[in-house]
Design a protein around this motif. Structure first.
Motif, PDB file in Angstrom:
ATOM      1  N   LYS A 126      -4.535   9.600  -1.426  1.00 19.15           N
ATOM      2  CA  LYS A 126      -4.387  11.031  -1.220  1.00 19.15           C
ATOM      3  C   LYS A 126      -4.797  11.435   0.193  1.00 19.15           C
ATOM      4  CE  LYS A 126      -5.080  12.223  -6.095  1.00 19.15           C
ATOM      5  NZ  LYS A 126      -5.900  12.967  -7.071  1.00 19.15           N
ATOM      6  N   LEU A 127      -5.318  10.484   0.972  1.00 18.32           N
ATOM      7  CA  LEU A 127      -5.683  10.744   2.355  1.00 18.32           C
ATOM      8  C   LEU A 127      -4.488  10.450   3.261  1.00 18.32           C
ATOM      9  CD1 LEU A 127      -9.269   9.203   2.629  1.00 18.32           C
ATOM     10  CD2 LEU A 127      -8.620  11.548   2.109  1.00 18.32           C
ATOM     11  N   PHE A 128      -4.281  11.315   4.238  1.00 22.36           N
ATOM     12  CA  PHE A 128      -3.188  11.151   5.185  1.00 22.36           C
ATOM     13  C   PHE A 128      -3.770  11.042   6.596  1.00 22.36           C
ATOM     14  CE2 PHE A 128      -1.599  13.170   1.432  1.00 22.36           C
ATOM     15  CZ  PHE A 128      -0.305  12.710   1.267  1.00 22.36           C
ATOM     16  N   THR A 129      -3.044  10.381   7.480  1.00 22.93           N
ATOM     17  CA  THR A 129      -3.509  10.216   8.846  1.00 22.93           C
ATOM     18  C   THR A 129      -2.489  10.814   9.816  1.00 22.93           C
ATOM     19  OG1 THR A 129      -2.590   7.964   8.810  1.00 22.93           O
ATOM     20  CG2 THR A 129      -4.954   8.206   8.403  1.00 22.93           C
ATOM     21  N   SER A 130      -2.852  10.850  11.071  1.00 22.47           N
ATOM     22  CA  SER A 130      -2.030  11.507  12.084  1.00 22.47           C
ATOM     23  C   SER A 130      -0.742  10.740  12.363  1.00 22.47           C
ATOM     24  CB  SER A 130      -2.843  11.654  13.374  1.00 22.47           C
ATOM     25  OG  SER A 130      -2.054  12.200  14.404  1.00 22.47           O
ATOM     26  N   GLY A 131       0.389  11.430  12.294  1.00 27.52           N
ATOM     27  CA  GLY A 131       1.686  10.813  12.520  1.00 27.52           C
ATOM     28  C   GLY A 131       1.847  10.119  13.863  1.00 27.52           C
ATOM     29  N   PRO A 132       1.345  10.694  14.977  1.00 26.08           N
ATOM     30  CA  PRO A 132       1.495  10.022  16.269  1.00 26.08           C
ATOM     31  C   PRO A 132       0.874   8.627  16.326  1.00 26.08           C
ATOM     32  CG  PRO A 132       0.963  12.332  16.605  1.00 26.08           C
ATOM     33  CD  PRO A 132       0.842  12.082  15.122  1.00 26.08           C
ATOM     34  N   ALA A 177       0.825  -1.205   0.000  1.00 24.94           N
ATOM     35  CA  ALA A 177       0.000   0.000   0.000  1.00 24.94           C
ATOM     36  C   ALA A 177       0.859   1.256   0.000  1.00 24.94           C
ATOM     37  CB  ALA A 177      -0.920   0.000   1.222  1.00 24.94           C
ATOM     38  N   THR A 178       0.235   2.352  -0.403  1.00 30.75           N
ATOM     39  CA  THR A 178       0.855   3.673  -0.399  1.00 30.75           C
ATOM     40  C   THR A 178       0.184   4.510   0.674  1.00 30.75           C
ATOM     41  OG1 THR A 178       1.287   3.526  -2.762  1.00 30.75           O
ATOM     42  CG2 THR A 178       1.383   5.707  -1.778  1.00 30.75           C
ATOM     43  N   ALA A 179       0.988   5.135   1.543  1.00 33.44           N
ATOM     44  CA  ALA A 179       0.402   5.887   2.654  1.00 33.44           C
ATOM     45  C   ALA A 179       1.343   6.995   3.098  1.00 33.44           C
ATOM     46  CB  ALA A 179       0.105   4.952   3.825  1.00 33.44           C
ATOM     47  N   GLY A 180       0.772   8.014   3.730  1.00 29.39           N
ATOM     48  CA  GLY A 180       1.542   9.119   4.272  1.00 29.39           C
ATOM     49  C   GLY A 180       0.915   9.608   5.554  1.00 29.39           C
ATOM     50  N   PHE A 181       1.611  10.502   6.244  1.00 25.32           N
ATOM     51  CA  PHE A 181       1.109  10.960   7.542  1.00 25.32           C
ATOM     52  C   PHE A 181       1.316  12.460   7.714  1.00 25.32           C
ATOM     53  CE2 PHE A 181       5.490   9.582   8.104  1.00 25.32           C
ATOM     54  CZ  PHE A 181       6.076  10.640   8.803  1.00 25.32           C
ATOM     55  N   ARG A 182       0.578  13.002   8.670  1.00 28.03           N
ATOM     56  CA  ARG A 182       0.650  14.421   9.001  1.00 28.03           C
ATOM     57  C   ARG A 182       1.326  14.562  10.356  1.00 28.03           C
ATOM     58  NH1 ARG A 182      -2.152  18.064  12.187  1.00 28.03           N
ATOM     59  NH2 ARG A 182      -2.631  20.126  11.306  1.00 28.03           N
ATOM     60  N   LYS A 183       2.389  15.328  10.395  1.00 33.44           N
ATOM     61  CA  LYS A 183       3.097  15.569  11.647  1.00 33.44           C
ATOM     62  C   LYS A 183       2.274  16.466  12.564  1.00 33.44           C
ATOM     63  CE  LYS A 183       7.891  15.083  10.085  1.00 33.44           C
ATOM     64  NZ  LYS A 183       9.212  15.759  10.003  1.00 33.44           N
ATOM     65  N   SER A 184       2.645  16.483  13.844  1.00 33.37           N
ATOM     66  CA  SER A 184       1.899  17.286  14.810  1.00 33.37           C
ATOM     67  C   SER A 184       1.894  18.764  14.441  1.00 33.37           C
ATOM     68  CB  SER A 184       2.503  17.099  16.212  1.00 33.37           C
ATOM     69  OG  SER A 184       2.412  15.749  16.623  1.00 33.37           O
ATOM     70  N   THR A 195      -8.771  11.939   8.969  1.00 33.28           N
ATOM     71  CA  THR A 195      -7.902  11.969   7.800  1.00 33.28           C
ATOM     72  C   THR A 195      -7.659  13.418   7.375  1.00 33.28           C
ATOM     73  OG1 THR A 195      -9.805  11.732   6.301  1.00 33.28           O
ATOM     74  CG2 THR A 195      -8.680   9.717   7.002  1.00 33.28           C
ATOM     75  N   TYR A 196      -6.587  13.616   6.607  1.00 30.99           N
ATOM     76  CA  TYR A 196      -6.172  14.950   6.181  1.00 30.99           C
ATOM     77  C   TYR A 196      -5.861  14.937   4.686  1.00 30.99           C
ATOM     78  CZ  TYR A 196      -5.450  15.298  11.224  1.00 30.99           C
ATOM     79  OH  TYR A 196      -5.627  15.262  12.593  1.00 30.99           O
ATOM     80  N   ASP A 197      -5.898  16.110   4.066  1.00 30.95           N
ATOM     81  CA  ASP A 197      -5.530  16.203   2.652  1.00 30.95           C
ATOM     82  C   ASP A 197      -4.030  16.432   2.520  1.00 30.95           C
ATOM     83  OD1 ASP A 197      -5.020  18.912   3.113  1.00 30.95           O
ATOM     84  OD2 ASP A 197      -6.894  19.593   2.213  1.00 30.95           O
ATOM     85  N   LYS A 198      -3.552  16.599   1.297  1.00 28.82           N
ATOM     86  CA  LYS A 198      -2.113  16.712   1.041  1.00 28.82           C
ATOM     87  C   LYS A 198      -1.506  17.973   1.645  1.00 28.82           C
ATOM     88  CE  LYS A 198      -2.894  18.837  -3.522  1.00 28.82           C
ATOM     89  NZ  LYS A 198      -2.445  20.173  -3.122  1.00 28.82           N
ATOM     90  N   ASP A 199      -2.345  18.940   2.005  1.00 31.23           N
ATOM     91  CA  ASP A 199      -1.863  20.169   2.623  1.00 31.23           C
ATOM     92  C   ASP A 199      -1.967  20.131   4.147  1.00 31.23           C
ATOM     93  OD1 ASP A 199      -1.295  21.458   0.147  1.00 31.23           O
ATOM     94  OD2 ASP A 199      -3.444  21.799  -0.114  1.00 31.23           O
ATOM     95  N   GLY A 200      -2.428  18.987   4.680  1.00 28.44           N
ATOM     96  CA  GLY A 200      -2.532  18.842   6.121  1.00 28.44           C
ATOM     97  C   GLY A 200      -3.823  19.351   6.715  1.00 28.44           C
ATOM     98  N   ASN A 201      -4.795  19.687   5.863  1.00 25.77           N
ATOM     99  CA  ASN A 201      -6.081  20.176   6.356  1.00 25.77           C
ATOM    100  C   ASN A 201      -6.980  19.010   6.749  1.00 25.77           C
ATOM    101  OD1 ASN A 201      -5.487  22.968   5.737  1.00 25.77           O
ATOM    102  ND2 ASN A 201      -5.802  22.440   3.587  1.00 25.77           N
ATOM    103  N   LEU A 202      -7.703  19.178   7.844  1.00 28.32           N
ATOM    104  CA  LEU A 202      -8.595  18.147   8.348  1.00 28.32           C
ATOM    105  C   LEU A 202      -9.700  17.850   7.345  1.00 28.32           C
ATOM    106  CD1 LEU A 202      -9.288  16.358  10.808  1.00 28.32           C
ATOM    107  CD2 LEU A 202     -10.681  18.252  11.664  1.00 28.32           C
ATOM    108  N   LEU A 203      -9.916  16.552   7.069  1.00 28.77           N
ATOM    109  CA  LEU A 203     -10.972  16.137   6.151  1.00 28.77           C
ATOM    110  C   LEU A 203     -12.155  15.557   6.906  1.00 28.77           C
ATOM    111  CD1 LEU A 203      -8.952  14.521   3.217  1.00 28.77           C
ATOM    112  CD2 LEU A 203     -10.337  16.584   3.133  1.00 28.77           C
ATOM    113  N   ARG A 204     -12.076  14.255   7.209  1.00 24.11           N
ATOM    114  CA  ARG A 204     -13.220  13.583   7.813  1.00 24.11           C
ATOM    115  C   ARG A 204     -12.764  12.315   8.520  1.00 24.11           C
ATOM    116  NH1 ARG A 204     -17.257  13.437   4.762  1.00 24.11           N
ATOM    117  NH2 ARG A 204     -18.176  11.536   5.542  1.00 24.11           N
ATOM    118  N   LEU A 205     -13.754  11.600   9.074  1.00 27.41           N
ATOM    119  CA  LEU A 205     -13.488  10.349   9.786  1.00 27.41           C
ATOM    120  C   LEU A 205     -13.510   9.153   8.853  1.00 27.41           C
ATOM    121  CD1 LEU A 205     -15.572  10.410  13.107  1.00 27.41           C
ATOM    122  CD2 LEU A 205     -13.107  10.106  12.903  1.00 27.41           C
TER     123      LEU A 205
END
Length: 334
Positions: A161-167, A60-67, A121-131
């Motif tokens: 294209k959805l990102f989740t919380s890094g912690p 899978a392809t995945a990314g995360f959003r830092k604090s 989840t967050y978008d590529k700019d780190g903005n909050l999207l949805r659950l």
């Protein structure tokens, strides 16, 4: 002279091969020197990378959003679904959580909702999207992390294209243990859409540095005349998760049109006591909010986990305690 030229040619070729190898991205693989203890009660197993490779694997392809808000990725990972791992020891259900311990001793409890992928989840700019729309994996290989990071927890989705919380992306996992949830809670939201929130989700929304929703605060007096202060999240922000007003890119947006047409918001307590407010009363009204703190301390007792508060309430009797469910009722017909 020919021997010298031949030696020089071999030296140049060797140097070029080293440069090419060093410039080629290398896939990081964990070694079989680690094992993960997976337990639930008396059911205990130990899994190595070789064991995981013999299970149904996921690439899978995945990314995360830092604090701080910066997004990293997406990166390529290989692993297995956490649900499949936990099924080997009996699975996980409501009222339980997953206690994860890393090799350095760090411990974090994941709610059963988080294990099921019910995370923000967050978008590529780190903005909050949805659950939701995510799945939890335990990975053993990637094109990003060093071997010492494995096994590592990540979250993936069908839409990379959805990102989740890094912690949430714990690394160097040593133990997975299904335990009884101690201080967790869940509140069900039902309307045009449905959602379930827990402490982690509520705290993330209220503390999100990119969120335009300021924490609501109400300074008042109790029945004895002593000062008390409530803090929480505006009720309309939670309603926006289930009123069908989402933007095309998936961001939750409050449905002003639906609120103007009129419906009712019903809040139900654990003991099934309920109160009802009109949509026009709560629309973008920060003075009616769902409190999670009183006098700077998390709610407890009959007020736990959430209590309706705010000077915008019609009467103090509307302060319903121990909220278990929020419903949108009498919705206008399409």
């Amino acid at each position: 002279m020919r021997k010298y030229r031949r030696l020089m040619l071999l030296t140049v070729l060797l140097a070029m091969s080293v440069l090419v190898f060093s410039a080629t991205p290398q896939v990081s693989q964990a070694s079989d020197t680690w094992s993960v203890e997976t337990a639930s009660g008396k059911n205990v197993i130990s899994l190595t990378q070789a064991d995981m490779e013999n299970m149904p694997t996921v690439t899978a392809t995945a990314g995360f959003r830092k604090s701080g808000g910066k997004v990293e990725g997406p990166f390529n990972y290989k692993g297995v679904y956490m649900k499949d791992l936990l099924d080997k020891v009996g699975g996980i259900k409501k009222g339980q959580s997953l206690r994860v311990t890393s090799r350095d001793g760090y411990v974090r409890d994941f709610s059963h909702l988080e294990v099921a992928g019910n995370v923000l989840t967050y978008d590529k700019d780190g903005n909050l999207l949805r659950l939701g729309n995510a799945e939890m994996l335990l990975t053993y290989e990637s094109d990003r992390d060093a071997p010492i990071a494995f096994p590592r927890i990540i979250y993936v989705s069908e839409n990379d294209k959805l990102f989740t919380s890094g912690p949430l992306w714990m690394k160097g996992i040593a133990k997975l243990e299904v335990v009884t949830a101690t201080d967790g809670w869940e509140v069900k939201l039902t309307g045009v859409e449905s959602a379930v929130i827990d402490r982690t989700i509520f705290d993330t929304i209220i503390d999100c540095e990119d969120s335009p929703h300021l924490t609501s605060v109400w300074e008042t007096m109790d029945k004895k005349g002593d000062p008390e202060t409530y803090e929480g999240l505006p009720l309309w922000v939670l309603v926006a998760m289930i009123d069908g007003g989402d933007s095309p890119d998936g961001h939750y947006r409050f449905n002003d049109d639906l609120a103007a047409r009129g419906y009712r918001v019903k809040l139900i307590a654990r003991d099934r006591y309920s109160v009802i407010l009109d949509s026009q009363q709560i629309a973008r009204n920060n003075e009616i909010f769902v409190a999670n703190k009183k006098n700077g301390v998390m709610l407890s007792g009959e007020m736990f986990p959430l209590t309706l508060a705010g000077k915008g309430l019609p009467f103090r009797q509307y302060m319903i305690k121990g909220i278990a469910e929020i419903q949108l009722v009498n919705l206008p017909k399409k």
